[in-house]
Scaffold this motif. Structure first.
Motif, short mmCIF file in Angstrom:
data_model
loop_
_atom_site.label_atom_id
_atom_site.label_comp_id
_atom_site.label_asym_id
_atom_site.label_seq_id
_atom_site.Cartn_x
_atom_site.Cartn_y
_atom_site.Cartn_z
N ALA A 13 0.83 -1.21 0.00
CA ALA A 13 0.00 0.00 0.00
C ALA A 13 0.87 1.26 0.00
N GLN A 14 0.43 2.23 -0.80
CA GLN A 14 1.08 3.54 -0.86
C GLN A 14 1.05 4.22 0.52
N LEU A 15 2.13 4.90 0.89
CA LEU A 15 2.16 5.67 2.14
C LEU A 15 2.32 7.15 1.81
N PRO A 16 1.77 8.03 2.63
CA PRO A 16 2.05 9.46 2.40
C PRO A 16 3.54 9.75 2.63
N THR A 17 4.07 10.68 1.84
CA THR A 17 5.49 11.05 2.04
C THR A 17 5.64 11.81 3.35
N VAL A 18 6.84 11.83 3.86
CA VAL A 18 7.15 12.61 5.06
C VAL A 18 6.81 14.08 4.79
N ARG A 19 7.11 14.52 3.58
CA ARG A 19 6.78 15.89 3.17
C ARG A 19 5.29 16.17 3.35
N GLU A 20 4.44 15.23 2.90
CA GLU A 20 2.99 15.45 3.02
C GLU A 20 2.55 15.44 4.49
N LEU A 21 3.09 14.51 5.25
CA LEU A 21 2.72 14.43 6.68
C LEU A 21 3.15 15.68 7.43
N GLY A 22 4.25 16.27 6.99
CA GLY A 22 4.74 17.49 7.64
C GLY A 22 4.37 18.74 6.86
N ALA A 23 3.26 18.67 6.11
CA ALA A 23 2.92 19.75 5.15
C ALA A 23 3.01 21.13 5.78
N GLY A 24 3.78 21.99 5.16
CA GLY A 24 3.88 23.38 5.61
C GLY A 24 4.85 23.58 6.75
N ASP A 25 5.36 22.50 7.32
CA ASP A 25 6.32 22.65 8.41
C ASP A 25 7.68 23.03 7.84
N PRO A 26 8.20 24.19 8.24
CA PRO A 26 9.49 24.62 7.67
C PRO A 26 10.65 23.70 8.03
#
Lengths: 399, 399
Positions: free
Chosen positions: A218-231
């Motif tokens: 199964a596809q997983l969300p990227t770390v980037r997506e999970l941390g969306a907007g976090d600098p």
């Protein structure tokens, strides 16, 4: 003359150097038949050369394709990439996007901007050598944290960081089909990684070259997506594995405030990314070729992973264990018969098979019993032949 | 979040940033008619796009053109380049040659290998901004030494270095048709520069992107040739000005002992230089196109320099003086009416002409009364129009 000895001119990089030299020899001055499990390149037959040459005949007849590009990337590639990423886990906006010379330059840019001498940088163990080498070249001190079947061990991360009594400047992770282990960071661990990073004020380098090459599971969300907007999240991406590495085009997705720094830093590295390759990729994306291409790659790479598993079961069932990646390029094999894989390398090359020894993936030289195999670049029948040769080399060395 | 402020994210780089941004706007989002004297690009009509597209249609249909290249460069390009350089002042051998992502990466590689924080690095004043920016990014302290009509003032070099009481790690020079002044280092000064460097144990970075574009005057041996075999000389070369900058291909010519360090350092920057561009250049060289191409460029660039001189004499004879380069791309204009060229930039852009203000070429912000004009990228009639506009901008600002 005083030549500074680079931190990464030492053992680990020296070893990689020798492997790369050998691979170069294989690629360019091939004198005998070698099965190449060493380099992390797409298969020659997986490179869309005809499509790209067709695009080149048109796009590269325009003089403006040869000018300096905008340092942040050619605007048409920005637009095409944003469109391609729409609806994926990496959907983003123009102000977060900077085109780089492959994923490697994304790592170099990160370190140039953030890493001061003496900074603590967490790397996975094993990890991608050139990533840790870049951090070392800016004076980082590396902390190696083990990877298991679910990726970076976040409990060990917490324990080992606390034991240092320091806060890491950055945590470098390849969350999906990790290089070299093939492991994928579980969803729970992705969340925990971000929590720990926030509690420490550490940047997370989310290096994900293989995520689009999932062929099962199964596809997983990227770390980037999970941390969306976090600098804190600095995402490094590349066309190297999904289209072709020789183009040297990738991108970083970062907090918009970083873009001026990225532009300044990149201007003092290479001015801009080569424009002909950016133009080829723009038309490759706008022509709708990427989806078909990825579908073909996934099907073929699954066949190859299965073939390598079968071959390993047949030839190494008694003396090794190996990982079972759900995508990407690499398997990680651990030998249980005491053979040193650095010593094995030369014997194996003489037998006609190339791989990368485990210690090349650890700044402190761990994993002397392990090796990385790339299953993606070799056809199934050659995979069987290569694994047979590898077993012969192990037996020769063990004698 | 802690974002380190880069040393070169300051005033000088900020200024260049704004100019580059404007140029990007001009190049890609052109909203009105601008005469572009700012960027150092070859003229669009001077780029051999048709020849390169013809080569691309053949060479880029081969899948191996998209693989990782050898880090030191694609062997066929090595061979073609060695052959092209035979009999020139830059004739060399394979063990001295490393292919880079343009000349800029040659400078980045030098600094990564040699420059430690606090090291003294001599730069010309004025100098190429991204060169000094790279040295600053590795923590160098810069010593600016004036350039006059015969290039770097070697007497001042000796005096200013002795006044510091320190030995420079490196002396960075653009000896021929210097960027930005257009000045050429005389033969006597080339010898003296090497003598001083030897007496101090300093490296000499011989950055010579324009030497093959001499359109008048007598050819001089390169600093590399005069220092032949001396490990102190680190020569940086590029195809950017003689073929096309967007390809991002250059080379360094160094002591053979440095090559392993260069390979390691480059692997941690961008892995390798993009291979399609290397293949295009290989065929461009082996097809015998370079000599014809250079001959055409030299004739045309001389016409353009003459046109710019005529236009300056007509429009600026009363309020400025300027240099008279025998080749290359740039003129350096010094205004004598008190106008600040950084302030002039925005007014000139509104009038429809772009240039780079003098302070962008000095780490300490000198040359507020000067500006750089690129004559190479604009046709003679447009040069006249651009200089007329520039004078109008000066008059507007002086009001």
């Amino acid at each position: 003359m005083t030549v500074r000895t680079l931190p990464y001119a030492g053992r680990a990089a020296g070893l990689v150097g020798s492997v790369i030299d050998s691979s170069t020899a294989l690629l360019h001055r091939q004198t005998h038949d070698i099965v190449r499990f060493a380099m992390g390149s797409p298969a020659a037959e997986a490179v869309p050369a005809e499509i790209l040459a067709g695009i080149a005949a048109v796009e590269l007849s325009r003089p403006d394709a040869y000018d300096y590009a905008a340092t942040e990337g050619d605007p048409p590639l920005h637009a095409a990439l944003l469109e391609s990423l729409r609806g994926t886990s990496d959907e983003t906006t123009a102000d977060r996007l900077t085109i780089t010379a492959g994923g490697m330059q994304g790592l170099d840019l990160f370190c140039k901007i953030f890493v001061d001498p003496g900074d603590l940088v967490v790397v996975e163990s094993p990890t991608y050598t050139n990533g840790s080498a870049t951090a070392l070249s800016y004076g980082a001190e590396l902390l190696e944290v083990p990877v298991d079947v679910d990726g970076l061990d976040v409990d060990e991360l917490e324990r080992l960081v606390e034991a240092t009594g320091r806060l890491p400047k950055a945590i470098y992770t390849i969350p999906t089909f990790q290089n070299p282990s093939g492991a994928t960071l579980s969803l729970a661990r992705r969340h925990r990684l971000l929590e720990l990073a926030r509690s420490w004020g550490s940047m997370v380098i989310d290096d994900d070259p293989y995520g689009l090459l999932r062929f099962e599971g199964a596809q997983l969300p990227t770390v980037r997506e999970l941390g969306a907007g976090d600098p804190l999240v600095f995402a490094v991406r590349t066309f190297s594995k999904i289209v072709a590495p020789g183009l040297r085009v990738g991108w970083v997705d970062t907090d918009p405030e970083l873009q001026p720094l990225l532009i300044n830093a990149k201007q003092a590295m290479d001015t801009c990314t080569n424009l002909p390759a950016q133009r080829l990729l723009t038309r490759f994306l706008t022509g709708g070729h990427l989806d078909n291409h990825l579908a073909t790659q996934r099907t073929e790479y699954k066949r190859r992973k299965v073939a390598m598993h079968e071959a390993l079961t047949r030839s190494f069932g008694d003396i090794a264990r190996w990982t079972d990646p759900e995508g990407g390029f690499f398997l990680w094999v651990t030998l249980e018969n005491g053979v040193d894989t650095a010593a094995l390398f030369e014997v194996a090359l003489a037998e006609g098979v190339a791989f990368i020894p485990g210690p090349a993936f650890s700044p402190s030289g761990r994993f002397t019993d392990a090796l990385r195999l790339c299953f993606a670049s070799t056809k199934p029948d050659r995979i069987h032949e290569g694994i047979t040769r590898l077993r012969r080399a192990v037996d020769l060395l063990a004698k």
